[in-house]
Design a protein around this motif. Structure first.
Motif, short mmCIF file in Angstrom:
data_model
loop_
_atom_site.label_atom_id
_atom_site.label_comp_id
_atom_site.label_asym_id
_atom_site.label_seq_id
_atom_site.Cartn_x
_atom_site.Cartn_y
_atom_site.Cartn_z
N GLY A 234 101.70 44.66 26.86
CA GLY A 234 101.80 43.24 26.55
C GLY A 234 100.49 42.50 26.76
N GLN A 235 99.84 42.77 27.88
CA GLN A 235 98.57 42.09 28.17
C GLN A 235 97.53 42.42 27.11
OE1 GLN A 235 96.89 42.60 32.13
NE2 GLN A 235 98.88 42.09 32.99
N LEU A 236 97.44 43.69 26.77
CA LEU A 236 96.43 44.10 25.79
C LEU A 236 96.75 43.54 24.40
CD1 LEU A 236 93.81 45.61 25.61
CD2 LEU A 236 95.08 47.74 25.30
N ALA A 237 98.04 43.49 24.05
CA ALA A 237 98.43 42.93 22.76
C ALA A 237 98.02 41.45 22.68
CB ALA A 237 99.93 43.07 22.54
N MET A 238 98.26 40.71 23.76
CA MET A 238 97.88 39.28 23.76
C MET A 238 96.37 39.13 23.68
SD MET A 238 100.57 37.48 26.39
CE MET A 238 100.56 38.62 27.76
N GLN A 239 95.65 39.94 24.46
CA GLN A 239 94.19 39.84 24.44
C GLN A 239 93.62 40.18 23.07
OE1 GLN A 239 93.54 42.43 27.81
NE2 GLN A 239 92.83 40.72 29.06
N ASP A 240 94.21 41.18 22.44
CA ASP A 240 93.65 41.57 21.14
C ASP A 240 93.97 40.53 20.07
OD1 ASP A 240 92.04 43.93 20.18
OD2 ASP A 240 93.47 43.63 18.54
N SER A 241 95.16 39.94 20.14
CA SER A 241 95.49 38.85 19.23
C SER A 241 94.50 37.69 19.43
CB SER A 241 96.92 38.38 19.47
OG SER A 241 97.23 37.24 18.71
N ASN A 242 94.28 37.35 20.69
CA ASN A 242 93.37 36.24 20.97
C ASN A 242 91.96 36.54 20.50
OD1 ASN A 242 95.53 34.92 22.10
ND2 ASN A 242 95.01 35.44 24.21
N GLN A 243 91.51 37.79 20.66
CA GLN A 243 90.16 38.10 20.19
C GLN A 243 90.07 38.06 18.67
OE1 GLN A 243 87.97 42.04 20.43
NE2 GLN A 243 86.92 40.86 22.00
#
Ligand code: DP6
Length: 404
Positions: free
Chosen positions: A255-264
């Motif tokens: 979940g954390q990585l999915a959010m970070q990648d969306s934000n990037q």
């Protein structure tokens, strides 16, 4: 047997899923072959939630190739559609060259009719092109009796379409070859791998997006130094990490990585010149809500991701769906939104009570929808063949059955 004769009319119907990237594809190194600057990874959504249905027919009686999109006749000459058609026919020819005894020698010179329908808004950042081209390629391949590796063909329609050729968790390997033969999708884990994972689609807007992915990523490649850095230095590590989180069913990591990648990804859009904005106020509200929810619980219990549009896809686990949906509902009272519509879940509340193809269920009022929180859909399977001939979108005459 009877199949050995050239058939006068052949018809095939397939459905195909939407996918949502958790490591985003943005930017091409070859615009014509659709070769990406980085690998990507996605989750295939369940087809009860969002899907495309396509019927492809070939007949010696058809006088021209024709295409209908959601009941309206459309341009069949689109270069990407033609590329897919050409590639499927090439594979069919190759296959027939190999084995003389083919069961279905459907003439490759017959004209074709194609009808395709989405059960969700087209071009609203809900990956309609991904499901659309995956469905087209699946139907054409069946029509011509082509099997095997087809993600390479779907990729020629739309990059993200190659990932909709598989269910579950899917990686699109960027590949190295200039001819794209190694730029393929493959399944990382099947849809049954993570039974507790749930996917909610919050439809913020069904409007057509301002900047299409193709044009947008072209401008990003030309102008964004952040995108270059992302493709070279960030994605390779993230991809390996994401695969590990999926294999281990580590929701917090995933979940954390999915959010970070969306934000990037959205940061690279802002870094594009002129900048591209896909998120709106409601999207940002959902982002803040997810972080407040996670902070309240002291860990990552929900994760959002956004593609090239304002609609949110939420990942969570089965035991958290009801609570998060309740928080979203309280945060977006349907009557108090002024002119902005509250986000509507697909497959979230209502417990999957929306029959497929029933118009625009994202307009359904969440207060009147039965709040029967049966589980939101899990990730789903890849393209499916529809066996029931009554489901064909084209009639025996090769024309659309239902007009929109
Ligand atoms: C933001 O596959 O629609 O959804 O290859 O030009 O057709 P083309 O673009 P498309 O781009 C999808 C971009 C994205 C991220 C993703 O799905 O990985």
């Amino acid at each position: 047997g009877a199949m050995a004769e050239e058939r006068a009319l052949a018809m095939v119907t397939c459905t195909a899923p939407v996918n949502i990237a958790v490591i985003k594809y943005w930017g091409k190194r070859d615009n014509d072959l659709i070769l990406p600057i980085n690998s990507s990874l996605s989750v295939t959504l369940h087809q009860d939630q969002l899907k495309t249905t396509t019927t492809a027919a070939a007949s010696r009686d058809f006088t021209e190739d024709r295409l209908w999109l959601n009941g309206e006749e459309a341009d069949v000459g689109h270069p990407r559609l033609q590329a897919c058609l050409r590639e499927v026919r090439r594979l069919a020819r190759k296959r027939r060259g190999g084995s003389a005894e083919d069961a279905a020698p459907l003439s490759l010179s017959y004209k074709i009719h194609i009808a395709t329908e989405n059960n969700f808004p087209t071009a609203a950042g809900l990956a309609s092109s991904a499901a659309g081209y995956a469905c087209l390629v699946s139907a054409l391949a069946r029509l011509y009796g082509v099997e095997g590796e087809l993600s390479e063909v779907a990729r020629r329609g739309s990059g993200s379409a190659c990932r909709s050729m598989f269910g579950g968790f899917v990686q699109w390997q960027r590949g190295e070859r200039p001819d794209g033969r190694d730029s393929l999708a493959h399944q990382v884990a099947p849809e049954t791998h993570w039974p507790e994972l749930r996917v909610l689609v919050l439809v913020v807007s069904g409007e057509k997006k301002q900047v299409g992915s193709t044009a947008g990523m072209q401008t990003s490649v030309a102008t964004s130094p952040l995108l270059k850095h992302r493709a070279e230095a960030v994605v390779p590590e993230r991809l390996a990490l994401m695969i590990r989180h999926i294999r281990e069913r580590d929701f917090e990591g995933f979940g954390q990585l999915a959010m970070q990648d969306s934000n990037q990804f959205h940061a690279t859009c802002l870094d594009t010149f002129p900048p591209i904005f896909y998120l709106n106020d409601l999207s940002r509200h959902i982002i803040a809500l997810a972080h407040r929810f996670n902070a309240h619980h002291g860990r990552t219990k929900v994760a959002y991701t956004f593609d090239a549009g304002p609609n949110a896809v939420i990942f969570t686990l089965a035991d958290t769906v009801a609570e998060f949906v309740e928080v979203v509902r309280r945060s977006f009272p349907p009557a108090a939104n002024g002119d902005q519509a509250a986000p509507q879940p697909r497959g979230g509340w209502g417990g999957g009570g929306v029959p497929a193809g029933s118009g625009a269920p994202w307009c359904q009022d969440p207060t009147t929808a039965a709040l029967n929180l049966s589980p939101a859909p899990q990730p789903g399977p890849g393209p499916q063949l529809v066996d029931d001939p009554s489901q064909h979108l084209l009639g025996e005459d090769g024309l659309p059955r239902r007009c929109a």
